[in-house]
Design a protein around this motif. Structure first.
Motif, PDB file in Angstrom:
ATOM      1  N   ARG A 130       0.835  -1.205   0.000  1.00  9.16           N
ATOM      2  CA  ARG A 130       0.000   0.000   0.000  1.00  9.16           C
ATOM      3  C   ARG A 130       0.867   1.251   0.000  1.00  9.16           C
ATOM      4  N   ARG A 131       1.903   1.239   0.823  1.00 10.47           N
ATOM      5  CA  ARG A 131       2.789   2.405   0.878  1.00 10.47           C
ATOM      6  C   ARG A 131       3.506   2.627  -0.449  1.00 10.47           C
ATOM      7  N   LEU A 132       3.805   1.552  -1.174  1.00  8.08           N
ATOM      8  CA  LEU A 132       4.539   1.650  -2.435  1.00  8.08           C
ATOM      9  C   LEU A 132       3.640   1.913  -3.634  1.00  8.08           C
ATOM     10  N   GLY A 133       2.320   1.982  -3.412  1.00 12.10           N
ATOM     11  CA  GLY A 133       1.418   2.360  -4.489  1.00 12.10           C
ATOM     12  C   GLY A 133       0.733   1.223  -5.213  1.00 12.10           C
ATOM     13  N   HIS A 134       0.895  -0.011  -4.782  1.00 12.42           N
ATOM     14  CA  HIS A 134       0.179  -1.129  -5.405  1.00 12.42           C
ATOM     15  C   HIS A 134      -1.286  -1.087  -4.972  1.00 12.42           C
ATOM     16  N   ARG A 135      -2.175  -1.406  -5.894  1.00 14.98           N
ATOM     17  CA  ARG A 135      -3.601  -1.255  -5.602  1.00 14.98           C
ATOM     18  C   ARG A 135      -4.319  -2.583  -5.382  1.00 14.98           C
ATOM     19  N   ARG A 136      -3.650  -3.708  -5.695  1.00 16.98           N
ATOM     20  CA  ARG A 136      -4.320  -5.004  -5.610  1.00 16.98           C
ATOM     21  C   ARG A 136      -3.316  -6.058  -5.168  1.00 16.98           C
ATOM     22  N   ALA A 137      -3.820  -7.118  -4.509  1.00 17.51           N
ATOM     23  CA  ALA A 137      -2.956  -8.217  -4.089  1.00 17.51           C
ATOM     24  C   ALA A 137      -3.707  -9.529  -4.244  1.00 17.51           C
ATOM     25  N   VAL A 138      -3.005 -10.542  -4.756  1.00 21.31           N
ATOM     26  CA  VAL A 138      -3.533 -11.901  -4.841  1.00 21.31           C
ATOM     27  C   VAL A 138      -2.747 -12.748  -3.841  1.00 21.31           C
ATOM     28  N   VAL A 139      -3.453 -13.376  -2.914  1.00 23.16           N
ATOM     29  CA  VAL A 139      -2.823 -14.130  -1.835  1.00 23.16           C
ATOM     30  C   VAL A 139      -3.486 -15.499  -1.718  1.00 23.16           C
ATOM     31  N   PRO A 140      -2.870 -16.458  -1.031  1.00 23.01           N
ATOM     32  CA  PRO A 140      -3.548 -17.734  -0.761  1.00 23.01           C
ATOM     33  C   PRO A 140      -4.840 -17.512   0.004  1.00 23.01           C
ATOM     34  N   VAL A 141      -5.824 -18.326  -0.240  1.00 19.99           N
ATOM     35  CA  VAL A 141      -7.137 -18.112   0.345  1.00 19.99           C
ATOM     36  C   VAL A 141      -7.092 -18.165   1.863  1.00 19.99           C
ATOM     37  N   GLU A 142      -6.163 -18.956   2.437  1.00 24.63           N
ATOM     38  CA  GLU A 142      -6.046 -19.009   3.902  1.00 24.63           C
ATOM     39  C   GLU A 142      -5.551 -17.694   4.487  1.00 24.63           C
ATOM     40  N   CYS A 143      -4.877 -16.885   3.687  1.00 25.76           N
ATOM     41  CA  CYS A 143      -4.315 -15.624   4.166  1.00 25.76           C
ATOM     42  C   CYS A 143      -5.245 -14.439   3.942  1.00 25.76           C
ATOM     43  N   VAL A 144      -6.438 -14.670   3.393  1.00 24.03           N
ATOM     44  CA  VAL A 144      -7.344 -13.562   3.089  1.00 24.03           C
ATOM     45  C   VAL A 144      -7.763 -12.801   4.346  1.00 24.03           C
ATOM     46  N   PRO A 145      -8.149 -13.467   5.471  1.00 22.26           N
ATOM     47  CA  PRO A 145      -8.523 -12.676   6.660  1.00 22.26           C
ATOM     48  C   PRO A 145      -7.400 -11.772   7.141  1.00 22.26           C
ATOM     49  N   GLU A 146      -6.167 -12.255   7.075  1.00 25.36           N
ATOM     50  CA  GLU A 146      -5.014 -11.443   7.468  1.00 25.36           C
ATOM     51  C   GLU A 146      -4.814 -10.282   6.515  1.00 25.36           C
ATOM     52  N   ALA A 147      -4.886 -10.561   5.218  1.00 26.96           N
ATOM     53  CA  ALA A 147      -4.669  -9.512   4.225  1.00 26.96           C
ATOM     54  C   ALA A 147      -5.760  -8.457   4.260  1.00 26.96           C
ATOM     55  N   ALA A 148      -6.976  -8.853   4.651  1.00 27.23           N
ATOM     56  CA  ALA A 148      -8.095  -7.912   4.660  1.00 27.23           C
ATOM     57  C   ALA A 148      -7.943  -6.826   5.711  1.00 27.23           C
ATOM     58  N   LEU A 149      -6.981  -6.968   6.630  1.00 19.81           N
ATOM     59  CA  LEU A 149      -6.759  -5.938   7.636  1.00 19.81           C
ATOM     60  C   LEU A 149      -6.176  -4.663   7.038  1.00 19.81           C
ATOM     61  N   VAL A 150      -5.633  -4.757   5.838  1.00 23.18           N
ATOM     62  CA  VAL A 150      -4.983  -3.606   5.199  1.00 23.18           C
ATOM     63  C   VAL A 150      -6.007  -2.862   4.353  1.00 23.18           C
ATOM     64  N   ASP A 151      -6.334  -1.669   4.760  1.00 25.80           N
ATOM     65  CA  ASP A 151      -7.253  -0.839   3.993  1.00 25.80           C
ATOM     66  C   ASP A 151      -6.536  -0.232   2.794  1.00 25.80           C
ATOM     67  N   GLY A 152      -7.284   0.007   1.726  1.00 27.71           N
ATOM     68  CA  GLY A 152      -6.721   0.665   0.568  1.00 27.71           C
ATOM     69  C   GLY A 152      -6.101  -0.255  -0.459  1.00 27.71           C
ATOM     70  N   VAL A 153      -6.135  -1.566  -0.218  1.00 30.14           N
ATOM     71  CA  VAL A 153      -5.619  -2.550  -1.175  1.00 30.14           C
ATOM     72  C   VAL A 153      -6.725  -3.571  -1.436  1.00 30.14           C
ATOM     73  N   GLU A 154      -7.034  -3.788  -2.705  1.00 23.24           N
ATOM     74  CA  GLU A 154      -8.023  -4.798  -3.066  1.00 23.24           C
ATOM     75  C   GLU A 154      -7.404  -6.181  -2.882  1.00 23.24           C
ATOM     76  N   VAL A 155      -8.010  -6.993  -2.028  1.00 21.63           N
ATOM     77  CA  VAL A 155      -7.469  -8.305  -1.694  1.00 21.63           C
ATOM     78  C   VAL A 155      -8.284  -9.389  -2.392  1.00 21.63           C
ATOM     79  N   LEU A 156      -7.587 -10.282  -3.078  1.00 24.00           N
ATOM     80  CA  LEU A 156      -8.209 -11.410  -3.755  1.00 24.00           C
ATOM     81  C   LEU A 156      -7.522 -12.687  -3.299  1.00 24.00           C
ATOM     82  N   GLY A 157      -8.308 -13.713  -3.010  1.00 22.56           N
ATOM     83  CA  GLY A 157      -7.761 -14.969  -2.543  1.00 22.56           C
ATOM     84  C   GLY A 157      -7.934 -16.080  -3.553  1.00 22.56           C
TER      85      GLY A 157
END
Length: 503
Positions: A130-157
């Motif tokens: 987020r700080r570096l300007g990326h707008r989206r992230a693809v992560v393993p589905v098990e990591c989606v709850p963790e990744a969702a804590l970051v506001d401002g980045v579209e999270v896909l599992g």
């Protein structure tokens, strides 16, 4: 010849840097080369990724493949680059379009059958993305709850590489996060269970109100561990920013709970006295991993049987107690981990530690050697030293029932609010972090109030650091009393907490 790019994140401690993954498919003998300072685990990625691509019903290029991870001089550690490598290769070969790749971070380890496995450090990686300007992230589905804590980045599992490839072709949707539940409260041990020990209970309240370090000394079985384990319940709940800091360290360590990644109760870490220095402060080969002091960030580090830890491990924390972070240098780089915690130490008065001090069989030399395991420079950084007395009665009458954690916490929260309001313009949150120059200049007390401290300095009973810490404790005592400024009684009480006979 074809070239494609994807992006991932390299972690140095909990700080992240953007990594560009380039895949070049050119003429030549079949083979895959990986460049860009990969560690041994990452060097094996080309074999894992090749098998995952084949088992996802895609063809690995049967020509020369060069994979570059930039910046090339940045060490790359771990298996989280697997997904980015696979996507870059398939985009370069024309198997999938590359339109969605710019601005998207790819994180995940690939199994040989194409499944996407969770990796540590997803939370700090997305904070960096987020700080570096990326707008989206693809992560393993098990990591989606963790990744969702970051506001401002579209999270896909995604559960597998095939899911990511179908999404890139526009044929399927990836998993989106649900609302993250933050528990309002969590069960913590109650202070009402502690029998007796009014002085130690009061010292624990002062420690909680001002963020001070504390040493509890006394024979075994009198409640030192019970008191220490109840300190987190007295502290105010963590703010969201503080909880994210705690979760980021746990994410790097791999100990983050995926069901409840964000917890508002301050952490409580109690390592055994056999812990190594590297496990206590952080270390390991390659880039260092966080130690117990970083896992206790924004919470409590409890060292039971503190004299058994040994000088090497205890003295390694001296600078950390002052600075609130640990910097670990290794051949591959320097990492920084946060380590702002409250230190609680518990120790016996001597090796034999009888229930009554008069029954001690230790020689004076043995007692001095035992006490000397806690060095003077370390003790000088401990604000409160309490000598606990043996419990003489187990039954407590109803009219003298001890206060509960909830009752004491209300006083602690009120005192912390007074301190936060007073120091708000200077950026300090608790009395324990106020620098000495401010205590002696901008917020200087009257000469009458500081007379005892000045006398202690003249006699050599306390050091300059000890004088600063006495004033910090005095401000905390004043906050608990609801006073605007400390007076002579508050300073005298703070000096009593630094009595070396309690160490």
């Amino acid at each position: 010849m074809a070239l494609a790019r994807s992006w991932s994140i390299a972690l140095l401690g909990i700080e992240g840097r953007s990594v560009e993954i380039e895949a070049d498919i050119g003429a030549g003998m079949p083979g895959t080369k990986l460049v860009g300072l990969p560690d041994p685990g990452l060097r094996e990625a080309k074999d894992r990724v090749r098998a995952a691509v084949r088992n996802s019903r895609h063809t690995w290029p049967d020509t020369n493949v060069t994979l570059g991870l930039s910046p090339a001089n940045l060490p790359k550690v771990g298996s989280s680059y697997d997904l980015g490598i696979a996507v870059a290769v398939l985009a370069a070969s024309g198997a999938v379009p590359a339109g969605e790749l710019p601005g998207t971070v790819m994180l995940g380890e690939l199994a040989l059958d194409g499944r996407l496995r969770p990796v540590p450090g997803v939370l700090p990686a997305l904070l960096a993305a987020r700080r570096l300007g990326h707008r989206r992230a693809v992560v393993p589905v098990e990591c989606v709850p963790e990744a969702a804590l970051v506001d401002g980045v579209e999270v896909l599992g995604a559960a597998a590489l095939a899911d990511v490839l179908a999404w890139l072709r526009g044929e399927a949707e990836l998993v989106r996060p649900e609302a993250v539940e933050v528990p309002d409260s969590q069960h913590v041990p109650d202070l009402v269970d502690v029998v007796g020990q009014p002085e130690a209970r009061w010292a624990l309240e002062v420690a909680a109100a001002g963020g001070h370090h504390i040493l509890l000394t006394g024979p075994p079985g009198i409640g030192k561990t019970m008191l220490a384990s109840r300190l987190p319940g007295l502290l105010p709940p963590l703010s969201r920013a503080e909880a994210l800091e705690v979760a980021a360290v746990r994410s790097v360590d791999g100990s983050l709970r995926r069901s409840t990644p964000l917890e508002l109760v301050p952490p409580f870490v109690a390592p055994h006295h056999s812990i190594s220095a590297a496990a206590l402060v952080g270390g390991g080969s390659g880039l260092a991993v966080p130690g117990a002091i970083s896992k206790a960030h924004r919470g409590v580090l409890f060292l039971d049987e503190a004299a058994e830890f040994g000088p090497e491990r205890l003295d390694a924390m001296r600078t950390v107690l002052e600075e609130g972070e640990i910097r670990i240098a290794r051949a591959k780089g320097v990492v920084r981990y946060p380590a702002s915690f409250q230190l609680v130490m518990a120790s016996n008065p001597c090796p034999c530690a009888p229930p009554r001090e008069t029954d001690c069989t230790c020689t004076p030399a043995a007692r001095r050697r035992y006490a000397g395991r806690l060095s003077g420079p370390l003790l000088d950084r401990v604000d409160l030293r309490v000598r606990m007395r043996p419990v003489t009665a187990m039954r407590v009458h109803e009219d003298r029932c001890p206060e509960s954690t909830e009752v004491v916490r209300r006083r602690v929260v009120a005192a912390r609010a007074r301190a936060a309001e007073r120091w708000a313009d200077h950026g300090w949150s608790t009395n324990a972090v106020v620098p000495g120059r401010a205590l002696w200049r901008e917020f200087a007390l009257s000469r009458t109030a500081t007379e005892l401290v000045e006398r202690g300095l003249q006699r050599g009973a306390i050091t300059a650091r000890g004088a600063d810490r006495c004033l910090r404790v005095a401000w905390t005592l004043a906050d608990l009393d609801g006073a605007e400024r400390p007076d002579g009684d508050h300073v005298a009480s703070a000096l009593e907490f630094r009595d070396r006979r309690a160490a």
